[in-house]
Design an enzyme around this catalytic site. Structure first.
Site, mmCIF file in Angstrom:
data_model
loop_
_atom_site.group_PDB
_atom_site.id
_atom_site.type_symbol
_atom_site.label_atom_id
_atom_site.label_comp_id
_atom_site.label_asym_id
_atom_site.label_seq_id
_atom_site.Cartn_x
_atom_site.Cartn_y
_atom_site.Cartn_z
ATOM 1 C CB ILE A 7 -0.489 -0.291 1.724
ATOM 2 C CG1 ILE A 7 -1.732 -1.184 1.512
ATOM 3 C CG2 ILE A 7 -1.621 1.398 1.081
ATOM 4 C CD1 ILE A 7 -2.970 -1.915 2.335
ATOM 5 C CG ASN A 9 -1.736 4.771 3.443
ATOM 6 O OD1 ASN A 9 -1.117 3.633 2.787
ATOM 7 N ND2 ASN A 9 -2.047 5.260 3.757
ATOM 8 C CB CYS A 10 2.677 1.198 3.849
ATOM 9 S SG CYS A 10 3.368 0.029 5.104
ATOM 10 C CG ASP A 11 5.376 5.626 7.718
ATOM 11 O OD1 ASP A 11 5.175 6.295 6.757
ATOM 12 O OD2 ASP A 11 5.065 5.188 8.853
ATOM 13 C CE LYS A 14 4.594 7.091 2.466
ATOM 14 N NZ LYS A 14 4.103 8.243 3.221
#
Length: 115
Positions: A7, A9-11, A14
């Site tokens: 996903i 927006n998952c840190d 990223k």
């Protein structure tokens, strides 16, 4: 080519994508929310990882599930639950088509997927 599943927006996603970019490793990103997730894909994940490995029990999505669903989770019922709640799937899942890794581990990525 490595494919990353997760996903956007998952840190951890990223961090993984940034590491691969900095290492010059070409990769594709499959975002469950934008690109979708299929029963076949979830079954592929379950064929490579145990249910215990695959389900993210530390996230808010897990905590928001009814207790009856959490307690009765089996590999069979997990497919439906993960299709309805893709944030339950631990991230990232990486593959080069032959090898599969779960989680961000630069050393494992380097040894398994980029050699």
């Amino acid at each position: 080519m490595i494919t990353i599943y997760g996903i956007s927006n998952c840190d951890t996603i990223k961090k993984t994508r940034a590491w691969l970019k900095d290492a010059g490793v070409p990769h594709d990103f499959h975002d469950y929310r934008k690109d979708g997730i299929t029963e076949s894909l979830v079954e592929t994940f379950l064929a490579r990882f145990t249910l215990e490995e695959l389900i993210n029990r530390r996230g808010t999505t897990w905590r928001k599930l009814p207790e009856t669903v959490r307690e009765a989770l089996t590999p069979e019922s997990a497919v439906t639950v993960m299709l309805e709640n893709p944030a339950l799937i631990r991230r990232p899942i990486l593959t080069d088509g032959n090898h599969w890794l779960l989680g961000f581990d630069p050393q494992a990525i380097q040894q398994t997927l980029t050699s």
